[in-house]
Design a protein around this motif. Structure first.
Motif, short mmCIF file in Angstrom:
data_model
loop_
_atom_site.label_atom_id
_atom_site.label_comp_id
_atom_site.label_asym_id
_atom_site.label_seq_id
_atom_site.Cartn_x
_atom_site.Cartn_y
_atom_site.Cartn_z
N SER A 19 10.04 -4.21 2.29
CA SER A 19 9.64 -2.81 2.41
C SER A 19 10.08 -1.94 1.24
CB SER A 19 10.16 -2.22 3.72
OG SER A 19 11.56 -2.07 3.67
N LEU A 20 11.08 -2.37 0.48
CA LEU A 20 11.56 -1.52 -0.62
C LEU A 20 10.48 -1.26 -1.67
CD1 LEU A 20 15.21 -2.84 -0.98
CD2 LEU A 20 14.48 -0.63 -0.06
N PRO A 21 9.90 -2.28 -2.29
CA PRO A 21 8.87 -1.96 -3.30
C PRO A 21 7.62 -1.34 -2.68
CG PRO A 21 9.04 -4.34 -3.00
CD PRO A 21 10.16 -3.71 -2.21
N LEU A 22 7.25 -1.80 -1.48
CA LEU A 22 6.08 -1.23 -0.83
C LEU A 22 6.33 0.23 -0.44
CD1 LEU A 22 5.09 -4.23 1.47
CD2 LEU A 22 4.12 -3.60 -0.76
N GLY A 23 7.53 0.51 0.03
CA GLY A 23 7.89 1.88 0.41
C GLY A 23 7.87 2.83 -0.77
N ALA A 24 8.29 2.35 -1.93
CA ALA A 24 8.28 3.20 -3.13
C ALA A 24 6.86 3.59 -3.51
CB ALA A 24 8.96 2.47 -4.28
N VAL A 25 5.97 2.60 -3.53
CA VAL A 25 4.57 2.87 -3.89
C VAL A 25 3.91 3.77 -2.84
CG1 VAL A 25 2.31 1.77 -4.20
CG2 VAL A 25 4.35 0.74 -5.20
N TRP A 26 4.15 3.46 -1.58
CA TRP A 26 3.54 4.24 -0.50
C TRP A 26 4.05 5.68 -0.50
CZ3 TRP A 26 5.15 5.83 4.63
CH2 TRP A 26 4.07 6.23 5.43
N SER A 27 5.33 5.86 -0.78
CA SER A 27 5.91 7.20 -0.85
C SER A 27 5.27 8.03 -1.95
CB SER A 27 7.42 7.06 -1.08
OG SER A 27 8.01 8.25 -1.47
N GLU A 28 4.96 7.39 -3.06
CA GLU A 28 4.26 8.08 -4.15
C GLU A 28 2.86 8.50 -3.71
OE1 GLU A 28 4.97 8.82 -7.45
OE2 GLU A 28 7.03 8.13 -7.31
N ARG A 29 2.21 7.63 -2.97
CA ARG A 29 0.82 7.86 -2.58
C ARG A 29 0.67 8.94 -1.51
NH1 ARG A 29 -1.46 2.61 -1.33
NH2 ARG A 29 -1.40 2.41 -3.58
N VAL A 30 1.48 8.89 -0.45
CA VAL A 30 1.29 9.81 0.68
C VAL A 30 2.18 11.05 0.61
CG1 VAL A 30 0.59 7.93 2.20
CG2 VAL A 30 2.96 8.73 2.26
N GLY A 31 3.16 11.03 -0.28
CA GLY A 31 4.07 12.15 -0.40
C GLY A 31 5.41 11.84 0.25
N ARG A 32 6.45 12.43 -0.31
CA ARG A 32 7.81 12.13 0.13
C ARG A 32 8.08 12.54 1.57
NH1 ARG A 32 8.24 8.89 -4.02
NH2 ARG A 32 8.57 9.92 -6.00
N LYS A 33 7.66 13.73 1.92
CA LYS A 33 7.97 14.23 3.26
C LYS A 33 7.32 13.35 4.33
CE LYS A 33 7.78 18.40 6.12
NZ LYS A 33 7.44 19.83 6.13
N LYS A 34 6.05 13.08 4.17
CA LYS A 34 5.33 12.26 5.16
C LYS A 34 5.92 10.86 5.22
CE LYS A 34 0.67 10.84 6.49
NZ LYS A 34 -0.75 10.94 6.15
N THR A 76 12.06 6.47 -0.37
CA THR A 76 11.59 7.85 -0.37
C THR A 76 12.71 8.79 -0.80
OG1 THR A 76 9.95 7.38 1.33
CG2 THR A 76 10.61 9.68 1.06
N CYS A 77 13.91 8.55 -0.31
CA CYS A 77 15.05 9.39 -0.71
C CYS A 77 15.31 9.28 -2.20
CB CYS A 77 16.30 9.00 0.09
SG CYS A 77 16.24 9.46 1.82
N GLN A 78 15.24 8.07 -2.72
CA GLN A 78 15.43 7.92 -4.17
C GLN A 78 14.34 8.65 -4.95
OE1 GLN A 78 15.95 3.85 -5.38
NE2 GLN A 78 18.06 3.82 -4.64
N GLY A 79 13.10 8.51 -4.49
CA GLY A 79 12.00 9.21 -5.16
C GLY A 79 12.17 10.72 -5.09
N TYR A 80 12.63 11.19 -3.94
CA TYR A 80 12.88 12.63 -3.77
C TYR A 80 13.92 13.12 -4.77
CZ TYR A 80 14.26 17.03 -1.57
OH TYR A 80 14.55 18.34 -1.33
N ILE A 81 14.96 12.34 -4.97
CA ILE A 81 16.00 12.74 -5.91
C ILE A 81 15.44 12.78 -7.33
CG2 ILE A 81 18.20 12.03 -6.95
CD1 ILE A 81 18.91 11.02 -4.05
N VAL A 82 14.63 11.79 -7.69
CA VAL A 82 13.99 11.81 -9.01
C VAL A 82 13.10 13.04 -9.14
CG1 VAL A 82 12.31 10.63 -10.48
CG2 VAL A 82 14.13 9.32 -9.36
N ASP A 83 12.37 13.38 -8.08
CA ASP A 83 11.46 14.52 -8.12
C ASP A 83 12.18 15.86 -8.21
OD1 ASP A 83 9.39 12.70 -7.76
OD2 ASP A 83 9.12 13.17 -5.63
N THR A 84 13.36 15.96 -7.65
CA THR A 84 14.01 17.28 -7.51
C THR A 84 15.22 17.48 -8.39
OG1 THR A 84 15.33 16.51 -5.64
CG2 THR A 84 13.20 17.57 -5.14
N THR A 85 15.53 16.53 -9.25
CA THR A 85 16.64 16.70 -10.18
C THR A 85 16.11 16.69 -11.61
OG1 THR A 85 17.06 14.31 -10.21
CG2 THR A 85 18.35 15.63 -8.65
#
Length: 170
Positions: A19-34, A76-85
């Motif tokens: 789920s880690l690599p799939l979650g990263a790609v999916w989080s980019e696609r649907v948005g972090r919050k969702k 998603t949390c890691q992506g959020y940190i990249v997005d907001t820092t």
């Protein structure tokens, strides 16, 4: 017997890794919050169902389901940190998240083991599921996108809100 007792852990780790690599790609696609909300609810459902498992096969299935949610939340949390820092504070944001997440893993596992001795597994998994849903509820209301200032305070809040609760039922 030792092999059978290790199956739920092996299934969890396998599906977490998937789920880690799939979650990263999916989080980019649907948005972090969702992605976070769906991941937290998925892990909560997997935890709750784990407590209801009638046998080891179903426990493996439900633990795998929980692991899918964990992986999505983690990425998603890691992506959020990249997005907001910014580049200047990204390392701090990641360090805060990783320390909170793994602190939650270690403490949650120890606390979960002690609670399982006293309460049993079914209530413990229900408690973990409740924490997952509570985490999703809190973050759903307070989710903010954008760049953080010099201190990644949103990253801190996200790390604390997501790390400990989803680890209790581990």
């Amino acid at each position: 017997e030792d092999l059978v007792s290790g199956l739920p852990i092996a299934a969890f780790m396998l599906f977490m890794g998937i789920s880690l690599p799939l979650g990263a790609v999916w989080s980019e696609r649907v948005g972090r919050k969702k992605a976070f909300l769906i991941g937290a609810v998925t892990s909560g459902a997997g935890l709750f169902l784990s407590g209801m498992a009638p046998d080891v096969i179903w426990l493996c299935v439900f633990r795998s389901f929980a692991a899918l949610g964990y992986g999505v939340v983690f990425m998603t949390c890691q992506g959020y940190i990249v997005d907001t820092t910014t580049l200047e504070n990204r390392a701090e944001g990641m360090a805060i998240f990783i320390s909170a997440f793994y602190g939650g893993t270690l403490c949650g596992s120890a606390i979960g083991g002690m609670l399982a001795e006293r309460l049993g597994y079914t209530p413990l998994f229900a408690i973990g599921a409740g924490f997952s849903v509570a985490s999703a509820t809190v973050l759903r209301r307070s989710w903010v996108m954008g760049r953080c200032g010099s201190t990644p305070s949103r990253a801190r809040a996200m790390a604390v809100a997501s790390a400990v609760p989803i680890q209790i039922g581990r």
